[in-house]
Design a protein around this motif. Sequence first.
Motif, mmCIF file in Angstrom:
data_model
loop_
_atom_site.group_PDB
_atom_site.id
_atom_site.type_symbol
_atom_site.label_atom_id
_atom_site.label_comp_id
_atom_site.label_asym_id
_atom_site.label_seq_id
_atom_site.Cartn_x
_atom_site.Cartn_y
_atom_site.Cartn_z
ATOM 1 N N MET A 35 0.855 -1.162 0.000
ATOM 2 C CA MET A 35 0.000 0.000 0.000
ATOM 3 C C MET A 35 0.906 1.231 0.000
ATOM 4 O O MET A 35 1.759 1.395 0.858
ATOM 5 N N ILE A 36 0.694 2.098 -0.946
ATOM 6 C CA ILE A 36 1.503 3.306 -1.077
ATOM 7 C C ILE A 36 0.738 4.469 -0.455
ATOM 8 O O ILE A 36 -0.402 4.745 -0.820
ATOM 9 N N LEU A 37 1.373 5.149 0.508
ATOM 10 C CA LEU A 37 0.738 6.248 1.213
ATOM 11 C C LEU A 37 1.136 7.609 0.661
ATOM 12 O O LEU A 37 0.370 8.567 0.776
ATOM 13 N N LEU A 38 2.335 7.690 0.091
ATOM 14 C CA LEU A 38 2.837 8.943 -0.459
ATOM 15 C C LEU A 38 3.291 8.726 -1.889
ATOM 16 O O LEU A 38 3.763 7.661 -2.253
ATOM 17 N N GLU A 39 3.159 9.795 -2.704
ATOM 18 C CA GLU A 39 3.713 9.737 -4.040
ATOM 19 C C GLU A 39 4.492 11.020 -4.301
ATOM 20 O O GLU A 39 4.123 12.092 -3.833
ATOM 21 N N LYS A 40 5.579 10.895 -5.017
ATOM 22 C CA LYS A 40 6.427 12.035 -5.329
ATOM 23 C C LYS A 40 5.791 12.831 -6.454
ATOM 24 O O LYS A 40 5.370 12.286 -7.473
ATOM 25 N N VAL A 41 5.721 14.147 -6.233
ATOM 26 C CA VAL A 41 5.197 15.061 -7.249
ATOM 27 C C VAL A 41 6.216 16.196 -7.368
ATOM 28 O O VAL A 41 6.264 17.075 -6.512
ATOM 29 N N GLY A 42 7.033 16.145 -8.389
ATOM 30 C CA GLY A 42 8.107 17.126 -8.523
ATOM 31 C C GLY A 42 9.085 16.959 -7.369
ATOM 32 O O GLY A 42 9.573 15.868 -7.111
ATOM 33 N N LEU A 43 9.325 18.052 -6.645
ATOM 34 C CA LEU A 43 10.218 18.006 -5.493
ATOM 35 C C LEU A 43 9.464 17.720 -4.195
ATOM 36 O O LEU A 43 10.066 17.642 -3.129
ATOM 37 N N ASN A 44 8.165 17.598 -4.283
ATOM 38 C CA ASN A 44 7.314 17.389 -3.110
ATOM 39 C C ASN A 44 6.767 15.972 -3.073
ATOM 40 O O ASN A 44 6.943 15.197 -4.002
ATOM 41 N N VAL A 45 6.086 15.669 -1.990
ATOM 42 C CA VAL A 45 5.326 14.429 -1.891
ATOM 43 C C VAL A 45 3.894 14.776 -1.528
ATOM 44 O O VAL A 45 3.631 15.786 -0.876
ATOM 45 N N MET A 46 2.975 13.939 -1.959
ATOM 46 C CA MET A 46 1.553 14.122 -1.660
ATOM 47 C C MET A 46 0.992 12.813 -1.152
ATOM 48 O O MET A 46 1.479 11.737 -1.497
ATOM 49 N N LEU A 47 -0.040 12.926 -0.333
ATOM 50 C CA LEU A 47 -0.739 11.735 0.135
ATOM 51 C C LEU A 47 -1.524 11.116 -1.011
ATOM 52 O O LEU A 47 -2.149 11.812 -1.799
ATOM 53 N N THR A 48 -1.493 9.809 -1.071
ATOM 54 C CA THR A 48 -2.355 9.081 -2.001
ATOM 55 C C THR A 48 -3.714 8.924 -1.314
ATOM 56 O O THR A 48 -3.856 9.213 -0.118
ATOM 57 N N PRO A 49 -4.726 8.458 -2.027
ATOM 58 C CA PRO A 49 -6.003 8.196 -1.358
ATOM 59 C C PRO A 49 -5.845 7.244 -0.167
ATOM 60 O O PRO A 49 -6.486 7.432 0.872
ATOM 61 N N ALA A 50 -4.961 6.265 -0.286
ATOM 62 C CA ALA A 50 -4.723 5.349 0.839
ATOM 63 C C ALA A 50 -4.046 6.084 1.998
ATOM 64 O O ALA A 50 -4.265 5.757 3.163
ATOM 65 N N GLY A 51 -3.247 7.092 1.703
ATOM 66 C CA GLY A 51 -2.589 7.870 2.741
ATOM 67 C C GLY A 51 -3.526 8.846 3.423
ATOM 68 O O GLY A 51 -3.309 9.240 4.570
ATOM 69 N N GLU A 52 -4.570 9.248 2.729
ATOM 70 C CA GLU A 52 -5.539 10.178 3.306
ATOM 71 C C GLU A 52 -6.445 9.492 4.327
ATOM 72 O O GLU A 52 -6.933 10.136 5.253
#
Length: 52
Positions: free
Chosen positions: A1-18
């Motif tokens: 289960m992936i909770l974070l995904e890399k977006v450019g230089l940042n990371v964002m929560l995935t739906p599973a991370g939310e």
Amino acid sequence: MILLEKVGLNVMLTPAGEEPVRNTEAILAAIERAESDLATSHQRAHGVITVA
């Protein structure tokens, strides 16, 4: 289960991370309500008074 995904230089929560965030917010709100109820219960008069 992936909770974070890399977006450019940042990371964002995935739906599973939310999901854990939503659950944590609900738990913290319930704790705050319980603490508030407990704090106000000390201000209420209660018990039995016997006058003889």
